[in-house]
Design an enzyme around this catalytic site. Structure first.
Site, PDB file in Angstrom:
ATOM      1  N   HIS A 214       0.863  -1.177   0.000  1.00 19.65           N
ATOM      2  CA  HIS A 214       0.000   0.000   0.000  1.00 19.65           C
ATOM      3  C   HIS A 214       0.902   1.230   0.000  1.00 19.65           C
ATOM      4  O   HIS A 214       2.018   1.199   0.515  1.00 19.65           O
ATOM      5  CB  HIS A 214      -0.880  -0.043   1.255  1.00 19.65           C
ATOM      6  CG  HIS A 214      -1.940   0.997   1.332  1.00 19.65           C
ATOM      7  ND1 HIS A 214      -1.676   2.306   1.685  1.00 19.65           N
ATOM      8  CD2 HIS A 214      -3.278   0.923   1.133  1.00 19.65           C
ATOM      9  CE1 HIS A 214      -2.812   2.992   1.696  1.00 19.65           C
ATOM     10  NE2 HIS A 214      -3.793   2.185   1.351  1.00 19.65           N
TER      11      HIS A 214
ATOM     12  N   ASP B  98       2.971  -3.908   8.218  1.00 21.59           N
ATOM     13  CA  ASP B  98       1.668  -3.273   8.011  1.00 21.59           C
ATOM     14  C   ASP B  98       0.605  -4.332   8.312  1.00 21.59           C
ATOM     15  O   ASP B  98       0.386  -5.244   7.524  1.00 21.59           O
ATOM     16  CB  ASP B  98       1.575  -2.778   6.566  1.00 21.59           C
ATOM     17  CG  ASP B  98       0.199  -2.238   6.195  1.00 21.59           C
ATOM     18  OD1 ASP B  98      -0.739  -2.340   7.014  1.00 21.59           O
ATOM     19  OD2 ASP B  98       0.047  -1.726   5.069  1.00 21.59           O
TER      20      ASP B  98
ATOM     21  N   GLN C 274      -4.658  -5.033   7.337  1.00 23.30           N
ATOM     22  CA  GLN C 274      -5.631  -6.011   6.841  1.00 23.30           C
ATOM     23  C   GLN C 274      -5.588  -7.320   7.618  1.00 23.30           C
ATOM     24  O   GLN C 274      -6.625  -7.950   7.838  1.00 23.30           O
ATOM     25  CB  GLN C 274      -5.383  -6.292   5.352  1.00 23.30           C
ATOM     26  CG  GLN C 274      -5.486  -5.076   4.457  1.00 23.30           C
ATOM     27  CD  GLN C 274      -6.840  -4.402   4.520  1.00 23.30           C
ATOM     28  OE1 GLN C 274      -7.852  -5.038   4.794  1.00 23.30           O
ATOM     29  NE2 GLN C 274      -6.872  -3.105   4.269  1.00 23.30           N
TER      30      GLN C 274
ATOM     31  N   LYS D 106     -10.461  -0.403  10.352  1.00 22.73           N
ATOM     32  CA  LYS D 106     -10.480  -1.627   9.553  1.00 22.73           C
ATOM     33  C   LYS D 106     -11.100  -2.793  10.328  1.00 22.73           C
ATOM     34  O   LYS D 106     -11.327  -3.860   9.761  1.00 22.73           O
ATOM     35  CB  LYS D 106      -9.057  -2.033   9.148  1.00 22.73           C
ATOM     36  CG  LYS D 106      -8.242  -0.952   8.466  1.00 22.73           C
ATOM     37  CD  LYS D 106      -8.641  -0.724   7.037  1.00 22.73           C
ATOM     38  CE  LYS D 106      -7.628   0.189   6.334  1.00 22.73           C
ATOM     39  NZ  LYS D 106      -8.004   0.491   4.955  1.00 22.73           N
TER      40      LYS D 106
ATOM     41  N   CYS E 114      -4.698   2.377  -3.749  1.00 19.63           N
ATOM     42  CA  CYS E 114      -3.452   2.874  -3.148  1.00 19.63           C
ATOM     43  C   CYS E 114      -2.325   1.861  -3.314  1.00 19.63           C
ATOM     44  O   CYS E 114      -1.491   1.668  -2.421  1.00 19.63           O
ATOM     45  CB  CYS E 114      -3.653   3.218  -1.667  1.00 19.63           C
ATOM     46  SG  CYS E 114      -4.749   4.610  -1.384  1.00 19.63           S
TER      47      CYS E 114
END
Length: 415
Positions: free
Chosen positions: A130, A207, A210, A233, A372
């Site tokens: 991303h 990251d 998700q 999220k 993104c």
């Protein structure tokens, strides 16, 4: 929502009733929301937590000695403990509240990166990142004269680790990568990559935007040095998230922002800093949303990450099966068993925005564009994809309406 015994099967149709937004209609049709990768909807419990704070104990934290200020401080700091337990961090002092994943990664790039990365040093990323895990490192590399190397992905949308040892040669300072791709849904082998990176003396940043909502994350199991995530999220409010960092590394880092609360003592001649993690939390923090994030964590944990992962897998499996029956559909990424709750696809040469517009008129909300992740799409050779993503409030009937909408788009544009 009631707490479920381990042997009870989760009734996701009943869970859907906790989300007031599904009472509305779009273009005269029931809302079907398939854009949870971008942001999730909020259960009434989270909305009530926000309202309760503002109605009954709205006050600044860490400063007042009156009753509602102490209550606000207690509720705020309780969430730090919830996040630490959620991630299996060793200490609450390893949790820094931020505006979300993007700010967390920027914090690492600025506070850790500017202290540790210099001319000729190497930063290792992946081709599926991303932009929030690309741009901060590009800025740092340009400023410091460092080099960025990229772990490639293959035709299945999985990382090609055959050249990882070569990528880790030389003065590699940090490896920063997504745990779960926001386009492919691929779950990357972070623990394996972290082991090799640490053997070369590099730090590892993850990251988790998700992966955490869909499967849970254990930072000790991954052995990452940093991990970033966003509350929105996983059923929480926007504008709040956290950065996990190993205590010794955070202690050695300078502050990211200067101002009130992050200081120990201020003189005209200079200042000294508060201890970790508060030296990274300058000014009045996002108190209400932090407290509501704690409620969202409670809600998700009552469902259980194993149940959420299985539910996502079932929805993705059916979606990929039905989309695969439509001529002209290309689905990107690994098989359903190897991905999270995300399906990105193209339909013949119809632009993704046109597909999404047709779906919108059927009441179906999906994302269309590069998500993104422009370098990823550039490598795929497509300008944009249409992306359907799922969470706890989705049910199988959503898929049927969605797939029928895709069929309508094909008929409309390819007459």
């Amino acid at each position: 929502m009631k707490t479920l015994a381990p042997e009870q099967k989760v009734d996701f149709a009943a869970i859907r009733k906790d989300f007031p937004i599904f009472e509305r209609r779009v273009h005269g049709k029931p809302l079907i929301y398939l854009d949870s990768t971008a942001t999730t909807q909020k259960p009434v419990q989270v909305l009530q937590a926000l309202e309760t704070y503002y109605r009954t104990y709205n006050a600044n934290i860490h400063r007042g000695v009156y009753a509602i200020a102490e209550e606000a401080t207690t509720r705020y700091e309780e969430v730090r403990g919830k996040v630490a337990r959620l991630l299996n961090a060793r200490s609450e002092h390893e949790i820094v509240f931020t505006r979300g994943t993007t700010e967390s990664i920027n914090l690492v790039a600025y506070a850790w990166g500017r202290q540790n990365v210099g001319p000729g040093d190497v930063i290792v990323l992946t081709e599926m990142e991303h932009h929030s895990n690309l741009v901060p490192w590009q800025i740092l590399a340009k400023e410091k004269g460092a080099t960025i190397r990229y772990i490639p992905f293959d035709a299945r949308g999985t990382l090609d680790l055959s050249g990882l040892d070569a990528l880790l040669q030389g003065p590699v300072k940090i490896v920063s990568l997504t745990h779960m791709s926001n386009v492919f849904g691929t779950v990357n082998p972070v623990a394996e990559i972290a082991r090799k990176a640490h053997a070369r003396g590099a730090v590892v940043c993850v990251d988790g935007a998700q992966s955490l909502p869909h499967r849970g994350v254990d930072v000790q199991e991954l052995d990452c040095d940093f991990l970033a995530f966003s509350a929105h999220k996983m059923l929480g409010p926007t504008g709040i998230g956290a950065l996990y960092g190993k205590r010794a590394i955070l202690d050695a880092m300078p502050p990211f922002l200067g101002g009130g609360e992050m200081i120990r003592e201020v003189k005209l001649e200079g200042s000294t800093w508060n201890e970790t993690p508060w030296k990274f939390e300058a000014g009045t923090m996002n108190i209400a949303d932090t407290i509501a994030m704690g409620t969202a964590i409670d809600y998700v944990q009552k469902i259980g990450f194993a149940a959420i992962a299985e539910h996502s897998r079932e929805l993705v499996t059916e979606t990929m099966r039905l989309l695969g029956e439509i001529p002209g559909v290309t689905i990107y990424g690994p098989p359903a068993a190897d991905r999270g709750g995300i399906v990105a696809f193209t339909l013949d040469d119809i632009h993704a925005h046109d597909v999404a517009t047709v779906l919108d008129h059927e009441g179906v909300a999906v994302r269309a564009g590069h998500h993104c992740a422009m370098p990823l799409h550039r490598k795929l050779g497509v300008a944009a994809t249409t992306r359907a993503s799922f969470y706890v409030y989705n049910v199988p009937s959503d898929i049927a309406v969605f797939v029928e909408g895709v069929r309508k788009a094909k008929k409309l544009f390819l007459r």
